[in-house]
Design a protein around this motif. Structure first.
Motif, short mmCIF file in Angstrom:
data_model
loop_
_atom_site.label_atom_id
_atom_site.label_comp_id
_atom_site.label_asym_id
_atom_site.label_seq_id
_atom_site.Cartn_x
_atom_site.Cartn_y
_atom_site.Cartn_z
N ALA A 70 -42.39 6.87 23.95
CA ALA A 70 -42.51 5.45 24.30
C ALA A 70 -41.90 4.56 23.21
N LEU A 71 -42.21 4.87 21.95
CA LEU A 71 -41.69 4.07 20.84
C LEU A 71 -40.17 4.22 20.71
N LEU A 72 -39.69 5.42 20.88
CA LEU A 72 -38.25 5.67 20.76
C LEU A 72 -37.47 4.96 21.86
N ARG A 73 -38.01 4.96 23.06
CA ARG A 73 -37.32 4.26 24.15
C ARG A 73 -37.28 2.76 23.89
N ARG A 74 -38.36 2.20 23.34
CA ARG A 74 -38.36 0.78 23.00
C ARG A 74 -37.32 0.48 21.91
N GLY A 75 -37.32 1.32 20.88
CA GLY A 75 -36.35 1.13 19.81
C GLY A 75 -34.92 1.29 20.29
N LEU A 76 -34.70 2.27 21.17
CA LEU A 76 -33.35 2.52 21.68
C LEU A 76 -32.84 1.34 22.49
N ARG A 77 -33.71 0.74 23.29
CA ARG A 77 -33.29 -0.42 24.09
C ARG A 77 -32.82 -1.56 23.19
N VAL A 78 -33.56 -1.80 22.10
CA VAL A 78 -33.17 -2.87 21.17
C VAL A 78 -31.84 -2.53 20.51
N GLN A 79 -31.69 -1.29 20.06
CA GLN A 79 -30.46 -0.91 19.36
C GLN A 79 -29.25 -0.92 20.28
N GLU A 80 -29.41 -0.47 21.52
CA GLU A 80 -28.30 -0.51 22.47
C GLU A 80 -27.86 -1.96 22.71
N LYS A 81 -28.84 -2.86 22.78
CA LYS A 81 -28.53 -4.27 23.02
C LYS A 81 -27.87 -4.93 21.81
N GLN A 82 -28.38 -4.65 20.63
CA GLN A 82 -27.92 -5.35 19.43
C GLN A 82 -26.75 -4.66 18.74
N LEU A 83 -26.70 -3.33 18.80
CA LEU A 83 -25.69 -2.58 18.05
C LEU A 83 -24.61 -1.96 18.92
N GLY A 84 -24.93 -1.72 20.18
CA GLY A 84 -23.98 -1.05 21.06
C GLY A 84 -24.40 0.38 21.38
N LEU A 85 -23.85 0.92 22.45
CA LEU A 85 -24.28 2.23 22.93
C LEU A 85 -23.88 3.38 22.01
N ALA A 86 -22.77 3.23 21.29
CA ALA A 86 -22.25 4.35 20.49
C ALA A 86 -22.41 4.14 19.00
N HIS A 87 -23.14 3.12 18.59
CA HIS A 87 -23.36 2.87 17.16
C HIS A 87 -24.11 4.06 16.54
N PRO A 88 -23.83 4.42 15.28
CA PRO A 88 -24.51 5.57 14.66
C PRO A 88 -26.03 5.47 14.70
N ASP A 89 -26.60 4.28 14.47
CA ASP A 89 -28.06 4.15 14.51
C ASP A 89 -28.59 4.38 15.93
#
Length: 268
Positions: A70-89
């Motif tokens: 659950a936490l990883l999916r929340r974090g992933l949504r933020v990172q995909e939005k802010q950093l992009g789908l292929a960003h290293p983070d």
């Protein structure tokens, strides 16, 4: 105080606890850090996404994969939005999510995520970068779950070679990679090779972090399994007793190993 500085301090302390193998404490620190970041910079800030991902990883290492997912999916949504789908983070968080899904038995989803993570990290960071090597370790675990043990060995060897070039020999990520390689060898019936891989990693990890570190416990158990598979019962039992998580040997297994020992002695 709900300030950016307070959130960063909590996050750094959580990272230290993770490194020390104190995963429950790390998860709590990352949870508190997330609360601070949400209040200080908002729920969609890159810091919030990163600490959500870190909390999820700590939860996973602490043996709580459902909460981790659950936490990883929340974090992933933020990172995909802010950093992009292929960003290293983003790719790294996707890699840890694959681990969580594997722990939950969702092998097909874990395979898709781990393959994508390796591919994205190879492109963004390089084929032998630290985060790419870590992704290979995760993908190797998925491959073993699918019965692709030779491919898992290949991925693990690449990870070990890369990480041992980048990091110190006693770094937890090096131990994880060696543990992955040892597991791939064990499931292929190559116990002697597994022992060769595990022994130096165990010595270094136990020396650096103590025998109760989770990485040392895992390696100690693998050493005991490799010794048992070689019919070295006494050595396996000694290695198991030295572990904080002893290898449980069934009575039939013990009898079979003792019989093998007697036959070997008589033959000599």
């Amino acid at each position: 105080a709900y300030t950016l500085k307070a959130g960063l301090t909590l996050s750094r302390l959580g990272t230290l606890r993770n490194y020390q193998g104190r995963y429950g404490e790390a998860a709590d620190l990352f949870r508190r850090s997330t609360e601070v970041f949400v209040a200080a910079v908002g729920p969609d800030h890159v810091y919030t996404g990163a600490t959500l991902a870190s909390a999820g990883q700590a939860m996973l290492l602490d043996g709580r994969p459902e909460r981790a997912e659950a936490l990883l999916r929340r974090g992933l949504r933020v990172q995909e939005k802010q950093l992009g789908l292929a960003h290293p983070d983003t790719a790294t968080t996707r890699m840890v999510l694959a681990q969580a899904l594997l722990a939950l038995g969702q092998v097909e989803q874990a395979d898709a995520l781990s393959r994508r993570s390796v591919m994205d990290l190879e492109r963004s960071s390089g084929e032998d970068a630290q985060n790419t090597a870590s992704a290979r370790v995760v993908h190797a675990a998925v491959l073993m779950a699918e019965g692709e043990n030779a491919l898992a060995e290949r991925e693990s060897r690449r990870a070990v070679a890369a990480l041992e070039t980048i990091l110190s020999a006693d770094h937890p990520q090096v131990s994880d990679a060696r543990s992955s390689l040892a597991e791939a060898l064990l499931v292929q019936g190559r116990a002697m090779d597994a022992e060769t891989v595990v022994s130096p990693a165990l010595t270094r990890t136990a020396s650096a972090f103590g025998p109760s570190h989770p990485g040392a416990i895992k390696l100690q158990t693998q050493l005991a399994r490799s010794l048992l598979a070689q019919s070295r019962l006494a050595d396996a039992m000694e290695a198991s007793r030295s572990s904080a998580s002893p290898l449980v040997l069934s009575a039939p297994a013990l009898r079979r190993q003792r019989q093998l020992e007697r036959v070997r002695v008589e033959a000599a």
